[in-house]
Each structure stands twice: as structure tokens, then as C-alpha cells.
Design an enzyme around this catalytic site. Structure first.
Site, PDB file in Angstrom:
ATOM      1  N   GLU A 106       0.809  -1.332   0.087  1.00  0.00           N
ATOM      2  CA  GLU A 106      -0.102  -0.136   0.073  1.00  0.00           C
ATOM      3  C   GLU A 106       1.039   1.142   0.062  1.00  0.00           C
ATOM      4  OE1 GLU A 106      -3.285  -1.681   3.015  1.00  0.00           O
ATOM      5  OE2 GLU A 106      -3.384   0.370   2.571  1.00  0.00           O
ATOM      6  N   CYS A 131       4.819  -6.145   9.085  1.00  0.00           N
ATOM      7  CA  CYS A 131       5.601  -5.621   9.978  1.00  0.00           C
ATOM      8  C   CYS A 131       5.951  -6.268  11.138  1.00  0.00           C
ATOM      9  CB  CYS A 131       5.257  -4.310  10.370  1.00  0.00           C
ATOM     10  SG  CYS A 131       6.139  -3.253  11.409  1.00  0.00           S
ATOM     11  N   CYS A 138      -1.187   0.118  16.143  1.00  0.00           N
ATOM     12  CA  CYS A 138      -0.947   0.006  14.781  1.00  0.00           C
ATOM     13  C   CYS A 138      -1.546  -1.186  14.045  1.00  0.00           C
ATOM     14  CB  CYS A 138       0.534   0.110  14.446  1.00  0.00           C
ATOM     15  SG  CYS A 138       1.244   0.401  12.606  1.00  0.00           S
ATOM     16  N   GLY A 181       5.546  -1.305   7.342  1.00  0.00           N
ATOM     17  CA  GLY A 181       6.894  -1.578   7.771  1.00  0.00           C
ATOM     18  C   GLY A 181       7.857  -0.860   8.473  1.00  0.00           C
ATOM     19  N   GLU A 182       9.006  -1.415   8.961  1.00  0.00           N
ATOM     20  CA  GLU A 182       9.726  -0.614   9.405  1.00  0.00           C
ATOM     21  C   GLU A 182      11.077  -0.672   8.861  1.00  0.00           C
ATOM     22  OE1 GLU A 182      10.405   1.152  12.335  1.00  0.00           O
ATOM     23  OE2 GLU A 182      12.703   1.155  11.215  1.00  0.00           O
ATOM     24  N   SER A 213      10.761   7.282   8.618  1.00  0.00           N
ATOM     25  CA  SER A 213      10.406   7.007  10.035  1.00  0.00           C
ATOM     26  C   SER A 213      10.751   5.843  10.612  1.00  0.00           C
ATOM     27  CB  SER A 213       8.691   7.235   9.929  1.00  0.00           C
ATOM     28  OG  SER A 213       8.429   7.267  11.315  1.00  0.00           O
ATOM     29  N   SER A 236       9.163   7.505  15.936  1.00  0.00           N
ATOM     30  CA  SER A 236       8.058   7.382  16.551  1.00  0.00           C
ATOM     31  C   SER A 236       8.275   7.127  18.031  1.00  0.00           C
ATOM     32  CB  SER A 236       7.547   6.021  15.996  1.00  0.00           C
ATOM     33  OG  SER A 236       7.116   6.330  14.404  1.00  0.00           O
ATOM     34  N   CYS A 355      -2.738   7.959   8.376  1.00  0.00           N
ATOM     35  CA  CYS A 355      -1.653   7.385   8.929  1.00  0.00           C
ATOM     36  C   CYS A 355      -1.927   6.168   9.920  1.00  0.00           C
ATOM     37  CB  CYS A 355      -0.920   8.477   9.736  1.00  0.00           C
ATOM     38  SG  CYS A 355       0.683   8.205  10.419  1.00  0.00           S
TER      39      CYS A 355
HETATM   40  N1  SAH Z   1       7.584   1.650  11.391  1.00  0.00           N
HETATM   41  C1  SAH Z   1       7.985   3.225  11.280  1.00  0.00           C
HETATM   42  C2  SAH Z   1       7.089   3.649   9.956  1.00  0.00           C
HETATM   43  C3  SAH Z   1       5.693   3.488   9.893  1.00  0.00           C
HETATM   44  S1  SAH Z   1       4.063   4.141  10.961  1.00  0.00           S
HETATM   45  C4  SAH Z   1       7.746   3.870  12.323  1.00  0.00           C
HETATM   46  O1  SAH Z   1       7.267   3.169  13.449  1.00  0.00           O
HETATM   47  O2  SAH Z   1       8.061   4.955  12.411  1.00  0.00           O
HETATM   48  C5  SAH Z   1       4.275   5.666  10.597  1.00  0.00           C
HETATM   49  C6  SAH Z   1       3.638   6.218  11.744  1.00  0.00           C
HETATM   50  O3  SAH Z   1       2.261   6.045  12.076  1.00  0.00           O
HETATM   51  C7  SAH Z   1       4.405   5.976  13.023  1.00  0.00           C
HETATM   52  O4  SAH Z   1       4.632   7.195  14.101  1.00  0.00           O
HETATM   53  C8  SAH Z   1       3.417   5.155  13.747  1.00  0.00           C
HETATM   54  O5  SAH Z   1       3.716   5.026  15.209  1.00  0.00           O
HETATM   55  C9  SAH Z   1       2.247   5.869  13.506  1.00  0.00           C
HETATM   56  N2  SAH Z   1       0.999   5.011  13.697  1.00  0.00           N
HETATM   57  C10 SAH Z   1       0.683   3.730  13.713  1.00  0.00           C
HETATM   58  N3  SAH Z   1      -0.539   3.200  13.768  1.00  0.00           N
HETATM   59  C11 SAH Z   1      -1.025   4.523  14.096  1.00  0.00           C
HETATM   60  C12 SAH Z   1      -2.549   4.843  14.149  1.00  0.00           C
HETATM   61  N4  SAH Z   1      -3.456   3.897  14.312  1.00  0.00           N
HETATM   62  N5  SAH Z   1      -2.811   6.019  14.257  1.00  0.00           N
HETATM   63  C13 SAH Z   1      -2.054   7.055  14.025  1.00  0.00           C
HETATM   64  N6  SAH Z   1      -0.759   6.814  13.972  1.00  0.00           N
HETATM   65  C14 SAH Z   1      -0.216   5.535  13.809  1.00  0.00           C
END
Ligand code: SAH
Length: 383
Positions: A106, A131, A138, A181-182, A213, A236, A355
């Protein structure tokens, strides 16, 4: 004569060299290996990434012989666009690509603020299928990690979206690695994809317009610092104490907050770049004013932007999003301690493109999204 297929073993797709899997310097080397002048790589690169062509017959400034040789030995695959949906406000589009192994990837396109420039768009791309980080709030981590995306699969999200928006007079100008993903768990492929989409002969997306990120993989933060690239880094954080962060983000058990912040300090010393700290607000969990104060204090001495993210509900998670008044109060309290603090605008919630809402699933069977604006393209196999 070198047998080109031999030395490109890791770039083969169906027995041919996948040109989209090559970095600029590797494409240059391939031209030399094929007995061509060095500059040819730029011509080929431009066809692929500027004119967005995948058929050698269309590469008309290359000789017929060379085009035939390229089509015998190499290929230019494209990920198949499986689904394209637009949010009701028409400010967010979700793209779903289907890989040959059936995996879904996606990506999200966000319309830029008008002030940034007409037709410039930002996109959010995925770095893995699933992930492994298993953050409690998440959607992406629910089913665990299926596989890493190859570098070309990461970069092709940008190429395919560019292809979709080019006829509308738009251009991908900003890319955030914040999809599924990370990114630091797939570091090498992510960094290869960065070099692919950054190349000035092609998509030309500047390093300053790329954001990676991470949930906080300390060794890779150090590794990125050592590369001295002006890429933007986002962390994050989501909690100000280890007990809570351990619970929300299992990665914290390995690299607790103090180690994460130490790596961020090193990163900033090395790159002099501002770091973004993301903080998703969960009612009654991490949104007290005492936590806002702790957050403001712990980031003192760093050049940061704190980005508060209203939580987007995820099926099966028992959190509540913080109320708007609380979010504003939290923001003011953080700013009282120095760091600039913004609240992320929400977009695309109605198409699960907000997000953190991206989530791999079989769209055929379980899509909850409104189909009205969806356009489904027939699955093309990779060429
Ligand atoms: N794995 C990476 C990048 C992907 S997530 C990371 O953790 O940064 C991108 C952002 O969205 C991260 O800050 C994550 O914590 C946040 N996120 C995940 N689930 C979410 C949700 N349900 N609502 C709002 N933000 C969320």
C-alpha cells in the site's frame, strides 16, 4: 567478453536483468559490460524514470540493435496497480499494488498544501510486506512480517504513482517512508531505493524531501548518521517512560528511550538536521499534561519538531483517541518547554489511508471501504 548475466545474478527477474533493480552506477557498469559508451546509462535511466516507459521499442534514441540486445538480456518490470481509491474529500488517494507472489503493497498520495506549490504531491510508501514491530496501536503489525520489499519494489511505488499523476500535471515532490513496515528493518533495500528515486537523471526527489520514519532501531540510526545524507529522520516516540513504551512498542525493550535519544543526539551532531518526533495521542494512556511536560523536557537541547498524531482507530485495539481540547492543551504544554509542536491533519480516514491505518489484507474479501470511487484495474503480470 563478460557474460553479463553472470555478474548480475542478484538482479535477475525471470532470467533477465531487472533494470529497475540497478543503482545509477550499476546501470553505468552494465552499459560498459554490454560494450556501450558510458553515457548510455543516462539515456536508459531517463526512459525508465522520466518518460516512464517500459517497452524497449519506445526508446527511440537507442539504436535498433541495442534495443534488441536490451530486450533479450534485460527487463523493465512494473508493479501491477490492483486498486486505486480516492477519499471523499479528494485530498488523499490510496494505491494498492499486487506483487507476483500475491503480496499487497500500500502507498498513499497526499495532496500538498497549496502554499508548497501547485501540482506537487507527497506520497507515503511501504518498505515491507507486514511488519515485525508489533506496536500495540498500529494496524500494520497485526499479522507480523511477511517479507522485505526489494529495493525496486520500494522505488516502484514512487514511479507508478508518478505515472498515475503525470497526466494530471502533478509531480511527486516529497516521499515519506511511513507506510507499512519498519524501514530500518530493511535498511539496505531502503537505502538503495533512496538512491534510485534521488537520481537527478530520473525522478530527482531531493534527499531533503525524503523522510524515513523509524520506531527506534538504534544501530540503524547510527548507520544513517554515518552516511551523512541530508535525509529527514522521524522517530516514533509515543511515550515518555520506558514502562509505557515497552508496552506500546516492544522495540523499546531492546533499545530504551535513553539509548534512542543518545542515538538521536549523535545523528544530529553528525548531520545537523532537525529530527521529527512523532507522538500518537491515546486518551488516558499517554496524553496527560505531565507527559507533555516530560516530552518537552526530554527533547531539550535537540533541534526537533514534535508531531502529534491523533490516533486512527484500528479494529481490535482498545484505545480511544484523545479529544481535540486535550490535543491542543498537550501541544501548548510541549511548546511551553521549547520544542515546536504541530498536530497532524487527518486525511483519508474513509479509505483507510490515514496514518497508521494501512494494513495488508485481501481487498477482494474484506474491504470495508466504500467502493464507489474505486477503480480496479485488471491484474497485469510483471513484464
Ligand atoms: N515503522 C515506522 C514507519 C511506519 S508508521 C515507524 O514506526 O515510524 C508511521 C507512523 O504512524 C508511526 O509514527 C506510527 O507509530 C504511526 N501510527 C501507527 N498506527 C497508527 C494509528 N493507528 N494512528 C495514528 N498513527 C499511527
Amino acid at each position: 567478453m563478460v557474460d553479463p548475466l553472470q555478474s548480475y545474478a542478484s538482479h535477475l527477474l525471470d532470467g533477465k536483468i531487472n533494470l529497475k533493480s540497478l543503482l545509477p552506477q550499476e546501470m553505468e557498469q552494465l552499459m560498459l559490460d554490454l560494450g556501450q559508451p558510458r553515457y548510455k546509462w543516462q539515456q536508459v535511466w531517463r526512459w525508465i524514470y522520466v518518460r516512464l516507459v517500459d517497452d524497449f521499442e519506445e526508446m527511440t534514441d537507442l539504436s535498433k540493435d541495442f534495443r534488441r540486445r536490451l530486450s533479450e538480456l534485460t527487463c523493465v518490470p512494473s508493479m501491477a496497480l490492483h486498486l486505486h481509491q480516492q477519499s471523499s474529500a479528494q485530498d488523499t488517494d490510496k494505491f494498492l499494488f499486487k506483487m507476483r507472489d500475491g503480496s499487497l503493497v500500500e502507498s498513499v498520495k497526499m495532496r500538498y498544501l497549496e502554499s508548497v506549490g501547485h501540482g506537487r504531491i507527497a506520497i507515503c510508501i511501504s518498505s515491507q510486506v507486514g511488519c515485525a514491530m508489533a506496536c500495540s496501536f498500529c494496524a500494520s503489525g497485526l499479522a507480523g512480517l511477511q517479507r522485505n520489499l526489494a529495493a525496486w519494489e520500494i522505488a516502484d511505488q514512487v514511479t507508478q504513482i508518478q505515472k498515475a499523476v503525470q497526466p494530471l500535471g502533478q509531480r511527486v515532490a516529497n516521499v515519506v517512508y511511513m507506510g507499512i513496515g519498519e524501514p530500518f528493518h530493511n535498511y539496505d533495500n531502503v537505502m538503495r531505493s533512496v538512491r534510485m528515486i534521488n537520481c537527478g537523471e530520473g525522478l530527482g526527489i531531493g534527499m531533503r524531501h525524503l523522510t524515513i520514519s523509524t520506531s527506534g532501531l538504534v544501530p540503524q540510526i547510527r548507520q544513517l548518521a554515518a552516511e551523512r545524507l541530508p535525509i529527514r529522520l522521524a522517530i516514533s516516540l509515543h511515550a515518555t517512560n520506558d514502562a509505557l513504551r515497552d508496552e506500546m512498542m516492544p522495540v523499546n525493550r531492546k533499545w530504551p528511550i535513553s539509548e534512542l535519544l543518545a542515538a538521536c543526539r549523535e545523528y544530529q551532531q553528525a548531520t545537523e538536521r532537525r529530527i521529527t518526533f512523532e507522538y500518537v495521542l491515546l486518551e488516558g494512556v499517554n496524553d496527560s499534561l505531565a507527559e507533555a511536560e516530560a516530552l518537552g523536557k526530554m527533547l531539550r537541547g535537540l533541534h526537533v519538531l514534535v508531531n502529534l498524531i491523533p490516533w486512527n482507530p484500528v479494529e481490535g485495539a482498545s484505545y480511544q483517541r484523545s479529544r481535540p481540547g486535550r490535543i491542543r492543551a498537550f501541544q501548548e504544554r510541549v511548546e511551553a518547554f521549547g520544542p515546536k509542536c504541530t498536530v497532524r491533519q487527518e486525511k483519508g480516514a474513509d479509505i483507510d489511508a490515514a496514518c497508521g491505518q494501512l494494513r495488508l489484507r485481501d481487498m477482494e474479501g474484506t474491504a470495508r471501504t466504500r467502493p464507489a470511487r474505486a477503480s480496479r484495474k485488471s491484474d497485469q503480470a510483471h513484464k
